[in-house]
Design a protein around this motif. Structure first.
Motif, PDB file in Angstrom:
ATOM      1  N   UNK A  34      -6.022 -96.946 -74.575  1.00  0.00           N
ATOM      2  CA  UNK A  34      -4.414 -97.552 -73.906  1.00  0.00           C
ATOM      3  C   UNK A  34      -4.105 -96.496 -72.737  1.00  0.00           C
ATOM      4  N   UNK A  35      -3.930 -95.318 -72.525  1.00  0.00           N
ATOM      5  CA  UNK A  35      -3.493 -94.712 -72.415  1.00  0.00           C
ATOM      6  C   UNK A  35      -4.772 -94.569 -70.337  1.00  0.00           C
ATOM      7  N   UNK A  36      -5.816 -94.239 -70.696  1.00  0.00           N
ATOM      8  CA  UNK A  36      -6.813 -94.144 -69.644  1.00  0.00           C
ATOM      9  C   UNK A  36      -6.936 -95.501 -68.986  1.00  0.00           C
ATOM     10  N   UNK A  37      -6.832 -96.683 -70.060  1.00  0.00           N
ATOM     11  CA  UNK A  37      -6.539 -97.749 -68.865  1.00  0.00           C
ATOM     12  C   UNK A  37      -5.487 -98.374 -68.629  1.00  0.00           C
ATOM     13  N   UNK A  38      -4.151 -98.028 -68.740  1.00  0.00           N
ATOM     14  CA  UNK A  38      -3.109 -97.707 -68.416  1.00  0.00           C
ATOM     15  C   UNK A  38      -2.226 -97.169 -67.079  1.00  0.00           C
ATOM     16  N   UNK A  39      -3.540 -95.805 -66.859  1.00  0.00           N
ATOM     17  CA  UNK A  39      -3.436 -94.847 -65.981  1.00  0.00           C
ATOM     18  C   UNK A  39      -3.783 -95.724 -64.367  1.00  0.00           C
ATOM     19  N   UNK A  40      -5.030 -96.767 -64.719  1.00  0.00           N
ATOM     20  CA  UNK A  40      -5.744 -97.282 -63.298  1.00  0.00           C
ATOM     21  C   UNK A  40      -4.684 -98.661 -63.038  1.00  0.00           C
ATOM     22  N   UNK A  41      -3.565 -99.292 -63.793  1.00  0.00           N
ATOM     23  CA  UNK A  41      -3.165-100.396 -63.362  1.00  0.00           C
ATOM     24  C   UNK A  41      -1.401-100.044 -62.651  1.00  0.00           C
TER      25      UNK A  41
END
Length: 172
Positions: A34-41
């Motif tokens: 999640x942390x890696x994903x939300x950093x791109x959003x």
């Protein structure tokens, strides 16, 4: 063009929530990417039922992102800055995709996912399959033969909890 990613969890039998909308069965013991994903959003899109459920979680988690809530009945801006979109969804999404910004997270729920699939708006799906069979609930994909979509496998991750995360690119 900004990428739209469906980042969502489901049971092994394909449900994203119980019939009541409850998601008490979801794992929250690890980050699961999640942390890696939300950093791109920087932008989130969700349906009103999903938004209302998020409001029950305590502190609103998306103060740093732009949030659009798709609803057929509500309009305007909420007290936490989320904006309701209640008409011209197709034009709104097309305009949003070509606007400046990072990627867009399609959070859910089922009716909105169906709309996005029907119109070819999902570029990527990251599905976290939890090792549970619910037997009934709100399906990830609503039955509709017109939304047949080819998927191209990108990655599979497994976790010691039994959760499996599968990433696909969608081609229309």
């Amino acid at each position: 063009m900004r990428k739209i990613t469906l980042f969502i969890a489901s049971s092994l039998d394909g449900y994203i929530a119980r019939d009541s909308g409850d998601i008490d069965w979801l794992f929250t013991d690890q980050d699961y990417g999640y942390t890696e994903f939300i950093a791109q959003i920087d932008t989130l899109i969700m349906g009103n039922k999903t938004y209302q459920q998020i409001l029950t979680f305590g502190e609103y988690p998306y103060q740093d992102q732009e949030v659009f809530v798709f609803s057929k009945t509500y309009s305007g801006e909420t007290n936490n800055g989320a904006k309701y979109i209640n008409s011209d969804w197709e034009d709104f999404i097309k305009t949003l995709r070509i606007s400046n910004g990072r990627d867009i997270w399609l959070v859910g729920g089922a009716q909105l996912i169906h709309f996005f699939l029907k119109h070819g708006f999902i570029d990527e799906s990251i599905l976290s399959i939890h090792p549970i069979i619910l037997g009934s609930g709100i399906p990830l994909i609503l039955k509709d033969p017109t939304i047949e979509t080819k998927l191209q496998l990108q990655e599979v991750k497994s976790f010691d909890t039994g959760l499996v995360q599968i990433s696909y690119n969608l081609t229309y």
